[in-house]
Enzyme design. Structure first.
Site, PDB file in Angstrom:
ATOM      1  N   ASN A 192      24.962 -16.202 -27.588  1.00 26.07           N
ATOM      2  CA  ASN A 192      24.243 -15.891 -28.836  1.00 26.07           C
ATOM      3  C   ASN A 192      22.729 -15.889 -28.681  1.00 26.07           C
ATOM      4  OD1 ASN A 192      26.763 -15.819 -30.185  1.00 26.07           O
ATOM      5  ND2 ASN A 192      26.748 -18.062 -30.233  1.00 26.07           N
ATOM      6  N   ARG A 193      22.257 -15.597 -27.479  1.00 28.47           N
ATOM      7  CA  ARG A 193      20.804 -15.554 -27.201  1.00 28.47           C
ATOM      8  C   ARG A 193      20.125 -16.919 -27.373  1.00 28.47           C
ATOM      9  NH1 ARG A 193      22.492 -11.829 -25.014  1.00 28.47           N
ATOM     10  NH2 ARG A 193      22.000  -9.636 -25.291  1.00 28.47           N
ATOM     11  N   LEU A 194      20.934 -18.002 -27.421  1.00 33.16           N
ATOM     12  CA  LEU A 194      20.346 -19.338 -27.562  1.00 33.16           C
ATOM     13  C   LEU A 194      20.251 -19.962 -26.166  1.00 33.16           C
ATOM     14  CD1 LEU A 194      22.118 -20.443 -30.867  1.00 33.16           C
ATOM     15  CD2 LEU A 194      19.868 -19.383 -30.529  1.00 33.16           C
TER      16      LEU A 194
END
Ligand code: FMN
Length: 214
Positions: A192-194
């Protein structure tokens, strides 16, 4: 117009994580551990890195070079001192490096001051290179404009004759630079692009580690 739809190209990262409690207190040792992982994962040319330099006016330029040494003093690469990067480093001795090991979803960023390595260190590396590469360093004035491919082929012939005995000395215009890191950031792709990002900053007594927002 292009029919490449770049907006749909995306990939989620889930291979690993990066934690403050597991990284080495020394970023050079941490880099070596990640480099070993990249080798083990058979990343193609894991020592290829983007080198960014800039003029004294702050006009940037970037290109790929090969990491040829790493130690407590920093990251070493070799080049033609007369090249564009050489000219920029002469007027502004600061640089940034970026490694992308996409097979293991990792990036490493380095920035710091740059200095030429000692001639003896350049000599030792130059002597280890294949004959063709040693000749090439005499043939090419890197980054200068040439009229044609033929010009470089002719110079190759001339240089090959000049050093026909195979004893090719280190050219005075060729050698290494060492980037002494002030900052090194390790990036691990996460879902999630985290992503995980840990940044080491040099202090008078060692290194501090901060976590950065992805
Ligand atoms: C995979 C790869 C490795 C390279 N390694 C080096 C290197 O170690 N040293 C070098 O001077 N140029 C290397 N080059 C060429 C540079 O990218 C660049 O074309 C050249 O150094 C001239 O850059 P400049 O005009 O900005 O000085 C490499 C290129 C690639 C694609």
């Amino acid at each position: 117009m292009t029919n490449l739809d770049l907006a749909v190209l995306r990939r989620d990262y889930a291979l690993a994580s990066l934690s403050e409690t597991h990284v080495d207190a020394d970023p050079i040792r941490q880099f070596e551990a990640w480099f070993a992982d990249a080798l083990a994962a058979q990343v193609l040319e894991p020592n290829a890195m983007t080198l960014a330099t800039a003029t004294s006016d702050g006009v940037p330029s970037a290109r790929i070079v090969l990491l040829k040494g790493i130690d407590a003093g920093g990251f070493v690469f070799f080049t033609d001192y007369r090249s564009r990067k050489g000219a920029e480093l002469a007027e502004n001795p600061l640089a940034a490096l970026v490694f992308l090991w996409k097979e293991i979803e990792r990036q490493v960023r380095v920035s710091g001051a740059v200095s030429r390595v000692m001639a003896a260190e350049s000599e030792a590396y130059y002597r280890s290179r294949p004959l063709g590469s040693r000749l090439g360093a005499w043939v090419s004035h890197q980054s200068s404009v040439i009229a044609s491919r033929a010009e470089i082929e002719e110079r190759w012939q001339a240089v090959s004759q000049r050093f026909a005995d195979g004893d090719v000395p280190l050219p005075p215009h060729w050698g290494g630079y060492r980037v002494m890191p002030d900052e090194i950031e390790f990036w691990q792709g996460r879902p999630n692009r985290l992503h995980d990002r840990l940044r080491y900053e040099r202090t008078s007594s060692g290194w501090t580690i901060s976590r950065l927002s992805p």
